[in-house]
Write an enzyme that holds these catalytic residues in place. Structure first.
Site, short mmCIF file in Angstrom:
data_model
loop_
_atom_site.label_atom_id
_atom_site.label_comp_id
_atom_site.label_asym_id
_atom_site.label_seq_id
_atom_site.Cartn_x
_atom_site.Cartn_y
_atom_site.Cartn_z
N ALA A 1 0.87 -1.18 0.00
CA ALA A 1 0.00 0.00 0.00
C ALA A 1 0.91 1.23 0.00
O ALA A 1 1.83 1.31 0.82
CB ALA A 1 -0.91 0.00 1.22
N TRP B 1 0.62 4.16 1.11
CA TRP B 1 0.63 4.94 2.33
C TRP B 1 1.35 4.25 3.48
O TRP B 1 1.62 4.86 4.53
CB TRP B 1 -0.80 5.24 2.80
CG TRP B 1 -1.66 4.02 2.90
CD1 TRP B 1 -2.55 3.55 1.98
CD2 TRP B 1 -1.71 3.09 4.01
NE1 TRP B 1 -3.15 2.40 2.42
CE2 TRP B 1 -2.65 2.09 3.67
CE3 TRP B 1 -1.06 3.01 5.23
CZ2 TRP B 1 -2.94 1.03 4.51
CZ3 TRP B 1 -1.35 1.95 6.08
CH2 TRP B 1 -2.28 0.97 5.72
N CYS B 2 1.72 2.99 3.29
CA CYS B 2 2.29 2.19 4.37
C CYS B 2 3.79 2.47 4.54
O CYS B 2 4.56 2.43 3.58
CB CYS B 2 2.05 0.70 4.07
SG CYS B 2 2.94 -0.42 5.18
N TYR B 3 4.19 2.72 5.77
CA TYR B 3 5.60 2.99 6.07
C TYR B 3 6.48 1.79 5.72
O TYR B 3 7.53 1.94 5.09
CB TYR B 3 5.76 3.34 7.55
CG TYR B 3 7.19 3.35 8.04
CD1 TYR B 3 8.03 4.43 7.77
CD2 TYR B 3 7.71 2.26 8.75
CE1 TYR B 3 9.35 4.44 8.21
CE2 TYR B 3 9.02 2.25 9.19
CZ TYR B 3 9.84 3.35 8.92
OH TYR B 3 11.14 3.35 9.35
N ASN C 1 7.00 1.25 2.00
CA ASN C 1 7.98 2.19 1.45
C ASN C 1 9.41 1.80 1.85
O ASN C 1 10.35 2.05 1.09
CB ASN C 1 7.66 3.61 1.91
CG ASN C 1 6.36 4.12 1.31
OD1 ASN C 1 6.01 3.77 0.18
ND2 ASN C 1 5.62 4.92 2.05
#
Length: 507
Positions: free
Chosen positions: A179, A181-183, A186
């Site tokens: 996803a 938005w997921c830390y 990334n």
């Protein structure tokens, strides 16, 4: 000599007369008694009354009576309260399901596994395999150092249209479900793309065809991720082409194989939980490729007998469920038992979490055998009615409603001690339960608020003594006999008076 014998005989007669003078039951000569019809009727009634009252007294003697009192809980400070549970969550994967315990004294135990077992279940709450083994999952995973260098795109972008086609073209498909938005997604992205680029250079998908690395954006391919029951990001899945035979080196310990099968029993995929740096990812991919011969794809699917393995379909269950059962021990203070999705290296989309559950068992204290419980219920029919009050209760939200809903249960626990006449002490815990559904600001959970009562109920079994029973029987016989005699006397004198009046006699 004769006068002395006469004197002795006279003395004996006097002594006998004195003893007879204390006789409470003086006898009336039979010739002086008179039988009557009324007396016979009263005698029959008295006998029936004696028999009835004797039966009642015998039943009362054989019956068990109890006394109930409420006292302060006598548990010592070192006593722990056992909680047994069996809960099915049709929309929470065993991959991330965690049982946590906390209390007001500061105890905080996360992801209890020693006394807790997990089983993957389908949407009908049926188990789909043996016990789920989480394996040696670490909360701290190794990632590449954060650098600004350009890493390029090495993995293939997958979607609902090309996923099946690409998975059938290669022996192994390794997919990163992520996803944006997921830390953690990334953090994985640079090393994933580097590893994919290296593997593409070493094993050209167009020529080699044994392995390919891809990625799926779960914010765009929602149905595809749901089809593969992705609940945490990033999730790395390993799909093998058309075979449920797993050939993995013994040293490859950081792969956890999920027992998720289709209707034919084939393994749909495997899940990777190892380190996420480039070097480890590349080594993992090489270990996956090593057992596969660089021949035609058909040969790579053959077993030792030369028979071609049947291509496995991949209709993943719509929901990945989990049944959690076992027990925990907690201190006898207010606290919480929480079931949630937990991971130290994954992120969760709260809007995609569904904590619906069905409670098969939720009880406190040691298990009481059915024989002992039946004996107690014979004495106290109401005991145990609230021992497992949540048994069979279902708390389900609309499967199409993906709003993050937390389900909370408020339990007040009362200890009950039953002291048998044989001095056997039996402990039972009963509780009241109130439940509510509320929207959570963070990841939704199933929470049990547990509040033990400082008071306890003490039930003592009392049996009447045999001497008390004999005393009551004597009282019944004597009382009925006396009352019958009084009634007989009144009735006899009344009849005599009536006869005299009829004959015109005056007194």
């Amino acid at each position: 000599m004769i006068s002395f014998s006469v004197q002795i005989h006279f003395t004996n007669m006097v002594s006998t007369a004195k003893i007879k003078s204390v006789d409470f039951y003086r006898k009336i000569p039979r010739d002086l008694t008179e039988a009557s019809l009324s007396g016979a009727g009263l005698s029959i009634i008295a006998a029936v009354a004696m028999t009835f009252l004797f039966g009642m007294e015998l039943h009362n003697y054989l019956a068990i009576s109890t006394s109930t009192s409420v006292i302060v809980d006598r548990s010592s400070d070192g006593d722990y309260l056992r909680i047994d549970f069996n809960i099915s969550l049709p929309a929470l994967s065993c991959e991330f399901a965690s049982v946590d315990v906390s209390d007001v004294l500061g105890t905080n135990r996360l992801n209890i596994t020693k006394t807790v077992r997990k089983y993957s279940i389908d949407k009908h709450l049926r188990t789909t395999g043996s016990e789920f083994d989480s394996g040696p999952v670490t909360n701290i995973l190794k990632h590449d150092d954060e650098v600004d260098e350009e890493y390029g795109e090495g993995s293939v972008t997958l979607n609902a249209r090309n996923f099946d086609r690409i998975s059938h073209q290669h022996s192994i498909l390794v997919v990163n479900f992520y996803a944006p938005w997921c830390y953690w997604s990334n953090r994985l992205k640079p090393s994933w793309e580097k590893a994919a680029k290296i593997m593409k250079e070493r094993h050209d998908p167009e020529v080699d065809g044994r392995i390919i690395m891809g990625k799926v954006d779960c914010t765009e391919e929602v149905d595809l991720c749901r089809r593969h029951h992705i609940q945490g990001y990033p999730s790395i899945r390993i799909f093998r082409k058309g075979s449920d035979v797993r050939q993995v080196p013994v040293t490859f310990t950081y792969l956890l194989f999920l027992c998720i099968r289709d209707e034919h029993g084939h393994h749909e995929h495997e899940s990777y939980y190892g380190d996420r740096d480039t070097e480890t990812l590349v080594n993992t991919m090489e270990n996956l490729v090593a057992p596969i011969s660089l021949e035609s794809p058909i040969l790579s699917l053959e077993d030792k007998s030369g028979k071609t393995a049947e291509s496995a379909k991949r209709p993943a269950p719509r929901e990945a469920g989990c049944r959690i059962e076992g027990f925990v021990r907690v201190k006898k203070v207010p606290g919480n038992l929480v079931i949630s999705a937990r991971s130290g290296s994954h992120s969760f989309d709260a809007s995609q979490m569904n904590m619906s559950h069905v409670i098969s068992t939720f009880s406190f204290g040691k298990k009481i055998s059915s024989r002992v419980m039946s004996d107690i219920k014979r004495i106290l029919p109401y005991i145990g009615a609230s021992h497992n009050k949540l048994n069979g209760q279902a708390y389900l939200t609309d499967p199409e409603d993906r709003a993050n809903v937390t389900i909370e249960h408020y339990l007040q626990v009362v200890k009950t001690e039953v002291m048998r006449s044989s001095h056997q002490l039996i402990e039972d815990y009963e509780y009241t339960a109130h439940s509510s559904l509320m929207h959570a600001l963070s990841v939704p959970v199933v929470k049990f608020h547990i509040e033990p009562s400082p008071m306890q109920v003490l039930i003592t079994e009392n049996r009447k003594s045999f001497s008390h029973f004999i005393t009551n029987v004597c009282a019944i016989i004597g009382g009925v006999f006396t009352v019958a005699g009084i009634l007989d006397s009144i009735l006899h004198n009344t009849l005599r008076l009536v006869k005299k009046v009829e004959l015109g006699k005056n007194f």
